[in-house]
Write a protein that holds these residues in place. Structure first.
Motif: not given
Length: 456
Positions: A400-421
Motif C-alpha cells: 500500500y502507499t505510504w500515505d500517513v498522518q502523524v498525530i501528536d496527542t501532546k501538542v500544547a494547544s490541543a493536548k489530548l486527555p491521556i494521563f496514564d503512561n
C-alpha cells in the motif's frame, strides 16, 4: 542487504477489517522509491534489530516522538471543490433552492482562472492539513478550471481524482451555468480525460480523470449515454449523486419509472470504479445492484443531516457487500475534516437505530442493527475509501502507499486527555478519533513525500 528509500519507526493504527482496528506497536515501515510500503517489521521479527541498526541516525530514518502515532491518510470520496468558496453558507434552506440561489452562481465564477486558482489552492492545502491525502473532486463545467484543479493536486502532492462536471439539460440548469450543449459537454470531457492522463505521467502520487454527470436531473439522456461510453473507452473512474433527497429521488422515478441506481446502470455508469454520493434512498434491490457491479457509496453524514431528508442505513448496505467510504461533501457538509465526518457517521447511525420520535414506544422508534462504531467510521475514512476507488491506499500494510498522518496527542494547544503512561492503545485510538483537531496533525505524507507540516 536492505535497500529501502525510507524507514519510519512508530506505533500505527490501521483497519484489520471493517470492525477491527490493527495496532502496529513500535513497527518499522520500510518504504521503497515509489512511495510504497515494501515491508512492515514487528519488533519481534528477526530482521528488526538489523534494519534498525542499519538505518537509525541516517537522513532517511524517521522516528516518532512520545505521544505521536501514525494514522493512514484519509480518503474523501465527495468534495465539490468550487463550493469551498461558500462553505458554511445557507445550510438551512432546501437543496433545490440552495443549488440555484447560492451554488450555481458561485460555480459559474470558475470561468475566471485566477479566482479558480485562489480557491483551489486554498482548498487542497486545507484538506491536506486535515489529513486528507486522497480526494474525489467535482470541479465545474469549465474544462480549463477543472484541469487547473488537477494540476494543483499534482503540485501540492495530493492524490486527486477530478471530474469536469456535465450539466447539459437546458430545462434543468440555469442559462448562466451549464454546458453549451451535449456535444460540447462530451467533447470537453474527452479532452479533459486525455489532459489529466497526460498530467498523471509525471505525478508520483497519481491524478485521475473522473467522468462526472452532476446528477441525473442535470443531464440529458444523450449526455448520460455518452459519458458511460467515455468511461468505458478510457477506463476512468465515475462519480455522481444518487438518490440523495426526496426531491431528486422522485424526479428520477417520474422521468424513468425506476430508481437512480437502475437508471445510472442503464447508461453504463455503475462499475468497480464508480462512486455514488449519498444514496440515502437506495432500496435493497438498488444496494444489491451496487454490490454486484462493484459500485461504491460516498457516505456524507454531515451533509446528509442538512439536505438528505433521512439517515442512510450504512450498516445494512455494508452487510449486503456494498463498498462504502466517507465524504465531506464540501459545502453541503460544512467541515473539511473527515474526523468530524467520522464522528457524525457514528452519531447519525445511533440516532437511526434508537429513533428520535419520543411519541413512539422505544421498541418502535428506531431501525434495529443500524449503529456503527468509531472503529467502523475509521475504516470508512481510510480502507473503505481505498476499496471504493479500487486503489492501494488507506491501510498501513505491505504493497500500500505510504500515505500517513502523524498525530501528536501532546501538542500544547490541543493536548489530548491521556494521563496514564500505560493507557491501552485502543483507548488512545478512540480518543484520537473523537478529539483530534487540525493542530494535532503535525505532518502529512503522500506516496512517501511530506506534503504538510504544522509547527507550534
Amino acid at each position: 542487504m536492505f535497500k529501502y528509500t525510507q524507514i519510519f519507526k512508530g506505533t500505527a493504527f490501521s483497519s484489520k477489517s471493517s470492525k477491527e482496528v490493527q495496532i502496529l506497536q513500535d513497527y518499522l515501515f520500510c518504504i521503497n522509491a515509489d512511495g510504497i510500503i515494501e515491508k512492515t517489521i514487528a519488533p519481534e521479527h528477526p530482521d528488526y534489530q538489523t534494519v534498525l541498526h542499519t538505518y537509525k541516525g541516517k537522513e532517511n530514518f524517521y522516528q516518532l516522538t512520545d505521544g505521536q502515532y501514525f494514522f493512514p491518510g484519509f480518503v474523501d470520496l465527495h468534495v465539490h471543490a468550487p463550493q469551498w468558496a461558500q462553505a458554511g453558507t445557507a445550510l438551512d434552506i432546501p437543496l433545490y433552492d440552495w443549488l440555484n440561489t447560492y451554488t450555481f452562481p458561485i460555480e459559474s465564477k470558475f470561468s475566471d482562472l485566477a479566482f479558480a486558482k485562489e480557491v483551489y489552492e486554498d482548498l487542497v492545502s486545507t484538506l491536506l492539513a486535515n489529513g486528507t491525502t486522497t480526494s474525489l473532486y467535482f470541479a465545474t463545467v469549465h474544462k480549463e478550471a477543472s484541469l487547473l484543479l488537477a494540476e494543483i493536486c499534482a503540485t501540492k502532492g495530493q492524490r486527486g481524482l477530478v471530474g469536469k462536471v456535465v450539466m447539459d439539460d437546458p430545462e434543468q440548469n440555469p442559462a448562466f451555468y451549464r454546458d453549451a450543449n451535449t456535444a460540447t459537454a462530451l467533447a470537453d470531457t474527452e479532452e479533459f480525460i486525455l489532459a489529466v492522463k497526460e498530467l498523471a505521467k509525471s505525478t508520483k502520487q497519481g491524478v485521475y480523470p473522473v467522468v462526472t454527470p452532476r446528477f441525473i436531473p442535470s443531464c440529458t439522456d444523450s449526455a448520460l449515454k455518452g459519458l458511460g461510453e467515455l468511461a468505458a473507452k478510457y477506463d476512468t473512474h465515475i462519480q455522481s449523486h444518487c438518490s440523495e433527497s426526496d426531491w431528486e429521488h422522485r424526479y428520477v422515478q417520474d422521468r424513468f419509472n425506476k430508481n437512480d441506481a437502475y437508471a445510472l446502470h442503464d447508461f453504463g455508469l455503475l462499475g468497480d470504479k464508480s462512486v455514488m454520493a449519498h444514496c440515502n434512498f437506495l432500496n435493497d434491490e438498488d444496494a444489491t445492484l451496487f454490490a454486484e457491479t462493484g459500485t461504491a457509496i460516498g457516505h456524507c453524514p454531515i451533509s446528509n443531516a442538512y439536505f438528505a431528508n433521512s439517515v442512510i442505513p450504512i450498516a445494512r448496505f455494508h452487510a449486503k457487500g456494498v463498498d462504502i467510504g466517507l465524504g465531506s461533501d464540501i459545502s453541503g457538509g460544512f467541515s473539511p475534516s473527515l474526523f468530524d465526518n467520522a464522528r457524525q457517521a457514528v452519531m447519525s447511525s445511533r440516532m437511526l437505530e434508537d429513533g428520535v420520535n419520543t411519541a413512539l414506544p422505544a421498541d418502535k422508534r428506531g431501525v434495529p442493527n443500524s449503529r456503527i462504531t468509531i472503529n467502523e467510521a475509521f475504516y470508512l475514512a481510510t480502507a473503505g475509501g481505498g476499496e471504493s476507488l479500487s486503489l492501494p491506499i488507506g491501510r498501513l500494510q505491505e504493497n500500500y502507499t505510504w500515505d500517513v498522518q502523524v498525530i501528536d496527542t501532546k501538542v500544547a494547544s490541543a493536548k489530548l486527555p491521556i494521563f496514564d503512561n500505560k493507557e491501552e492503545l485502543i483507548d488512545i485510538f478512540q480518543k484520537i478519533m473523537y478529539l483530534v483537531r487540525p493542530e494535532n496533525i503535525r505532518e502529512v505524507w503522500v506516496q512517501g513525500i511530506k506534503v504538510h507540516e504544522r509547527t507550534e
